[in-house]
Design an enzyme around this catalytic site. Sequence first.
Site, PDB file in Angstrom:
ATOM      1  N   GLU A   1       2.087   1.188  -4.806  1.00 44.96           N
ATOM      2  CA  GLU A   1       3.177   1.983  -4.689  1.00 44.96           C
ATOM      3  C   GLU A   1       4.441   1.270  -5.352  1.00 44.96           C
ATOM      4  O   GLU A   1       4.831   0.306  -5.048  1.00 44.96           O
ATOM      5  CB  GLU A   1       3.428   2.152  -3.055  1.00 44.96           C
ATOM      6  CG  GLU A   1       2.310   2.873  -2.656  1.00 44.96           C
ATOM      7  CD  GLU A   1       2.683   3.113  -0.956  1.00 44.96           C
ATOM      8  OE1 GLU A   1       2.288   3.978  -0.201  1.00 44.96           O
ATOM      9  OE2 GLU A   1       3.091   1.972  -0.421  1.00 44.96           O
ATOM     10  N   SER A  25       5.684  -4.086   2.620  1.00 43.01           N
ATOM     11  CA  SER A  25       4.894  -2.893   3.165  1.00 43.01           C
ATOM     12  C   SER A  25       5.841  -2.247   4.149  1.00 43.01           C
ATOM     13  O   SER A  25       5.278  -0.939   4.393  1.00 43.01           O
ATOM     14  CB  SER A  25       3.848  -3.221   3.766  1.00 43.01           C
ATOM     15  OG  SER A  25       3.926  -4.008   4.726  1.00 43.01           O
ATOM     16  N   ASN A  74       1.870   4.054   4.483  1.00 42.77           N
ATOM     17  CA  ASN A  74       2.056   3.442   5.922  1.00 42.77           C
ATOM     18  C   ASN A  74       2.708   4.469   6.790  1.00 42.77           C
ATOM     19  O   ASN A  74       2.884   4.591   7.955  1.00 42.77           O
ATOM     20  CB  ASN A  74       2.786   2.232   5.969  1.00 42.77           C
ATOM     21  CG  ASN A  74       1.468   1.137   5.738  1.00 42.77           C
ATOM     22  OD1 ASN A  74       0.648   1.254   6.024  1.00 42.77           O
ATOM     23  ND2 ASN A  74       2.027   0.128   5.100  1.00 42.77           N
ATOM     24  N   HIS A  92       4.330  -2.260  -4.193  1.00 42.14           N
ATOM     25  CA  HIS A  92       3.562  -2.589  -2.767  1.00 42.14           C
ATOM     26  C   HIS A  92       2.260  -2.692  -3.374  1.00 42.14           C
ATOM     27  O   HIS A  92       1.345  -1.661  -3.704  1.00 42.14           O
ATOM     28  CB  HIS A  92       3.682  -1.517  -1.916  1.00 42.14           C
ATOM     29  CG  HIS A  92       3.001  -1.611  -0.649  1.00 42.14           C
ATOM     30  ND1 HIS A  92       2.518  -0.788   0.197  1.00 42.14           N
ATOM     31  CD2 HIS A  92       2.472  -2.886  -0.173  1.00 42.14           C
ATOM     32  CE1 HIS A  92       1.932  -1.280   1.029  1.00 42.14           C
ATOM     33  NE2 HIS A  92       1.650  -2.465   1.194  1.00 42.14           N
TER      34      HIS A  92
END
Length: 506
Positions: free
Chosen positions: A156, A123, A194, A144
Site C-alpha cells: 500500500e 500499518s 486494515n 506498507h
Amino acid sequence: MTALGTSSTVAVVGTGTMGQGIAQVALVAGHRVLLYDTAPGRAGQAAEEIERRLDRLVEKGRIPADERDAARARLSPATDLAELADAALVIEAILEQLPAKQELFTALEDIVAADCLLATNTSSLSVTAVAGRLRHPGRCVGLHFFNPAPLLPLVEVISGFATDEAAATTAYDTAEAWGKRPVRCADTPGFIVNRIARPFYAEALRSYEERVADPATIDAVLREGAGFKMGPFELTDLIGQDVNEAVTHSVWQAFFQDPRFTPSLAQRRLVESGLHGRKAGRGWFDYSEGARRPEPRTAEPCPAPEAVGLHAKLPGPAVVLRELIEEAGIKVTRDRTAGVSEGFLRLPGGACLALTNGYPATTRVYENYIRFDLSLDYRAATRIALAASSAVSEEDLAEAVGLFQALGKQVSVIEDVPGMIVARTIAMIIDFAVDAAARGVATPEDIDTAMRLGVNYPGGPMEWVERLGAHWVWDLLDSMHHQDAGGRYAPSWALRRRADLEELVL
C-alpha cells in the site's frame, strides 16, 4: 518510470521480521542495502539472518549462487544513524508508536540528502502525523508491506496530507520495480486492507459473543461456505490476538469511536489472559503438542425431501439452487403462496426455506421459516448454515438439512440472529469498500486488488457488490440496522446512492 535505480542505496531502520523482509526485497532487486537498529548488534544479526535466507533461496533454485554472492556484498549493517547519509530511500519498520517514528524521521532529516525519500511501514498510524514534525513533510510517504514481505506481493502506497505527488509516484514505481503489486491509498485509518477487513474479524467476534455458534463452526461456515482461505478465529490466532486487537482499537479510535469499528470485549479478555494465539501456544484454539482442534457443529445425516415447491425467484446467487436441486434428482414444483413477494422454497412439511434477508427467521412467532446463509457460489460451497424460527419443528428442520445434504453440503445449524454469519460479514465488507471508494480512499480496482492480495479474499468486495447487487446489500444492512439501532449496521449513503442508481438502470 520514476523508480529508484539499482545504483541508489536503500536503508531499512528496524530489523525485526518485517524490516528484514523489506531489506531482502530491496537487496534481491539489486540495491545496496543498509540495516540499522538502535539495539547494539541487532543489525549485524539481521544481516546474518538475511544471508541465511538467501542461502535457502539458492538451495530451492530460486536464485543462482552468483546472485546470492553479489547480494551479500551489497548488504551492510550500520552502527550509527549517520551512516545512512547517502541513502536515496529510508524505510522505517520500528515499533508502532507515533513519537518513536517522528523522532526517527526528525533525526534522519538532518542526515540524509534533501531528495531522500522517507517511508514509513506503519500499518495503522497516520502518515500525515508521522511526517508532521518534518521541515519538509512532502518527502514522507507510507510504504506498507505485508508479512512476509518477500512473499506477499501487495504494497500500500499511502499519501499523507502533505506528501508530494512526485514522492508518492517514486515510491509506487519503486515498489513495482521490486516485483510488488502496489496500490495507491489516501491517508485514512487502516488504509485499504486494515480498514475494509475489520468486519471479517468483528462480525465473527460479535457472532461468538451473541452465542450464534462456537469459533470452530463460525470459521468453517466462512471457510467452506464463503470460500475464505482461513476463518477469522484461526487467522487472528495466526496474526496474534494482541496484534489484531491493537489494530482494531487503533482504527476505532482514529474514526472517533465509530460503532462500526467497535472492538470486541471477548478478544480483549483473550489478550488480557495472555492467550495471543499460535505464538503463545493457545488463543481461540489450543496449539500445544497433541492438542486436537475442535470440530465444527455439523448436522447428522437426514433424508432428503422428494420434492420442494419454489415460490417466485430465489434472490442473487441463490438462484442457482433450483438447478442444484434438480440435478440432485429432487423435483421442483411451483408454489403459489398469495401475497408474498419473497422467493423461497416450500418444504413438504410446510416450512419456508429462504435466504437470509437481515431479519431473523423468527420475525413473527407463528411463522414457519428457516433461513439459509449467503454463499457467493452455492455450487462450490461445501457447507451451509441454517437458522430456524421458533415455530419450526424438528421434522421441518430435518427436511431442510436433508435438502442441502443432498446437494453435497455439510450443514451447520446456528442460533437465529439477523444476517446469520456469512451474509452480515460480506455485506459489511462491501459497505466499507463502497464507502471507501466514494470517499476517494482508493480506486475500486485498487480496493479489490488490495483485498485479494493483502488478505487473500476469494474475490474483491467491489466485484461482490456487482454480483449481489447494491440494493440487496443495502436492504440486508438496513434490516439489520432496524434490529440493532446502535449504528453498527447503518448502511453508508454511498451504498444507498449505488443502490438507487442500480434501480434507475433496471
